[in-house]
Scaffold this active site. Structure first.
Site, short mmCIF file in Angstrom:
data_model
loop_
_atom_site.label_atom_id
_atom_site.label_comp_id
_atom_site.label_asym_id
_atom_site.label_seq_id
_atom_site.Cartn_x
_atom_site.Cartn_y
_atom_site.Cartn_z
N TYR A 1 -2.61 -1.45 7.60
CA TYR A 1 -3.58 -2.43 8.08
C TYR A 1 -3.67 -2.38 9.60
CZ TYR A 1 -3.33 -4.49 3.42
OH TYR A 1 -3.38 -4.69 2.07
N ARG B 1 0.85 -1.20 0.00
CA ARG B 1 0.00 0.00 0.00
C ARG B 1 0.88 1.25 0.00
NH1 ARG B 1 -5.74 -1.25 3.06
NH2 ARG B 1 -6.53 -2.44 1.28
N GLN C 1 -1.30 2.24 -5.87
CA GLN C 1 -2.73 2.37 -5.57
C GLN C 1 -3.62 1.87 -6.71
OE1 GLN C 1 -3.28 6.48 -4.47
NE2 GLN C 1 -2.85 6.09 -2.31
N ASP D 1 -4.09 -2.03 -6.73
CA ASP D 1 -4.51 -2.65 -5.48
C ASP D 1 -5.91 -3.25 -5.58
OD1 ASP D 1 -5.00 -3.38 -2.89
OD2 ASP D 1 -4.56 -1.44 -2.00
N SER E 1 -8.29 -2.71 -2.43
CA SER E 1 -8.97 -1.42 -2.35
C SER E 1 -10.14 -1.34 -3.32
CB SER E 1 -7.98 -0.28 -2.63
OG SER E 1 -7.05 -0.16 -1.59
#
Length: 373
Positions: free
Chosen positions: A229, A121, A126, A129, A132
């Protein structure tokens, strides 16, 4: 460079790892794309759409033959990969902790398994991902599922016959899914509150117009581990949080839980006693049900009732939005491979930071530190 797109075989999986949009983009990079027949049917994408984008259609054996990169949503059964050439890449959501034996089987096949959910992350990753992009949709769908099961309305309604109060929605776990759940519940007119073990989420909750519910002055609130996380909390914090949540949850109409800890069972957030404190007709949606569940009594794949409260435990929530979920997942895969595409070599070449993070197997061995530690 041949890219193979597999049809998903996992029960209830409706997504597909490529779309005509991403097929065109791969072809423009110089790749040959082969799609297994019927791969997109459950995502409302027929074979003709892939052919029009430049892909060839064939059986699994045909698309795997000489493939350099194999794409999937969930990790395919190793037994179905007969004929895959050693050194080929497999990029998909591989559930490395939950399916360790399958990872070992990929190593035995001599392929390079790339777990997309291990994507670090960091800012430049991004757009790659999958956690997400798919969690965003899951948070949205969770609110719609709650609204479907809830026997009342979400917004306040002022009518000639009287006023209907707005539903009270409590979101537990403010990651990507939780933030989208807050935003969706707010759009539907609910009164929304939320909590998380990471203090940095307070401002995010407030920015969406919801009320933050946090334990104050107790050690353990800074529960953020590597990669953003959540981590396990101190016993003192857990006790204080349970007390706060118990008093708050009794006043709620809908609760949505989203808490997950990578590589660990989902933390238990709601007990049977807390469920009993809610008024009959309330609804709880447990998005972590497949990882053991945040809610006592939640059953994966079922909607059950306890103490007059419905507990929703749908499996693979994102897959129930298959068209949009496929589009986002496919873009994640394209963004990942194209970011490392070497034009001279005609193939992607991974760097150490991202390559080492997602690579599970190489040269017949399991090489990922998170699986070997």
């Amino acid at each position: 460079m041949k890219i193979a797109v597999l049809k998903e075989t996992a029960a209830g999986e409706r997504r597909v790892s490529a779309t005509p949009e991403t097929v065109k983009k791969f072809v423009s990079l110089g790749a040959v794309v082969a799609v297994e027949s019927g791969a997109g049917d459950t995502g409302f994408l027929n074979d003709a759409a892939f052919e029009a984008a430049g892909a060839t259609i064939g059986s699994r054996a045909a698309v795997l033959a000489d493939a350099d990169i194999v794409l999937g949503v969930q990790g395919p059964d190793p037994a179905t990969l007969a004929g895959i050439k050693p050194g080929a890449w497999l990029a998909a959501g591989l559930n490395p902790f939950g399916e360790r034996a399958r990872v070992d089987a990929y190593a035995a096949l001599g392929i390079e398994a790339l777990a997309m959910e291990f994507m670090p992350r960091i800012t430049r990753a991004q757009s790659m991902d999958i956690l997400s992009s798919q969690s965003n949709l899951a948070g949205y769908k969770a609110v719609l599922d709650a609204a479907s099961e809830y026997g009342r309305v979400f917004p306040m309604m002022m009518t000639a016959a009287g006023t209907v109060s707005a539903a009270k929605v409590f979101v537990m776990g403010v990651g990507v899914a939780g933030l989208q759940a807050i935003a969706t519940a707010r759009r539907l007119g609910a009164q929304v509150s939320a909590t998380d073990v990471r203090s940095a989420t307070k401002e995010q909750i407030q920015s969406l117009g919801a009320k933050p519910i946090f334990v104050e002055n107790v050690a353990g609130i800074e529960g953020e581990g590597s990669g953003g996380y959540a981590t396990e909390m101190s016993d003192e914090y857990k006790a204080a949080q349970a007390e706060l949540v118990s008093s708050h949850i009794a006043k709620q109409d809908i609760v949505i839980t989203t808490a997950l800890i990578p590589g660990r069972p989902a933390p238990r957030l709601i007990s049977d006693a807390q469920i009993a404190s809610m008024r009959p007709g309330s609804v709880i949606v447990d998005l972590a049900v497949e990882a053991g569940g945040n809610v006592e009594g939640a059953v994966a794949g079922e909607v059950v009732e306890r103490h007059g409260v419905k507990i929703v435990g749908h499996r693979n929530t994102t897959s129930r939005l298959s068209s949009d979920a496929s589009a986002l997942f496919a873009r994640n895969l394209y963004n990942f491979l194209s970011a490392f595409w070497d034009k001279e070599a005609g193939k992607p070449v991974l760097d150490e930071e991202i390559g080492n993070a997602v690579r599970l197997t190489q040269g017949g061995k399991v090489v990922n530190d998170r699986l070997m530690g």
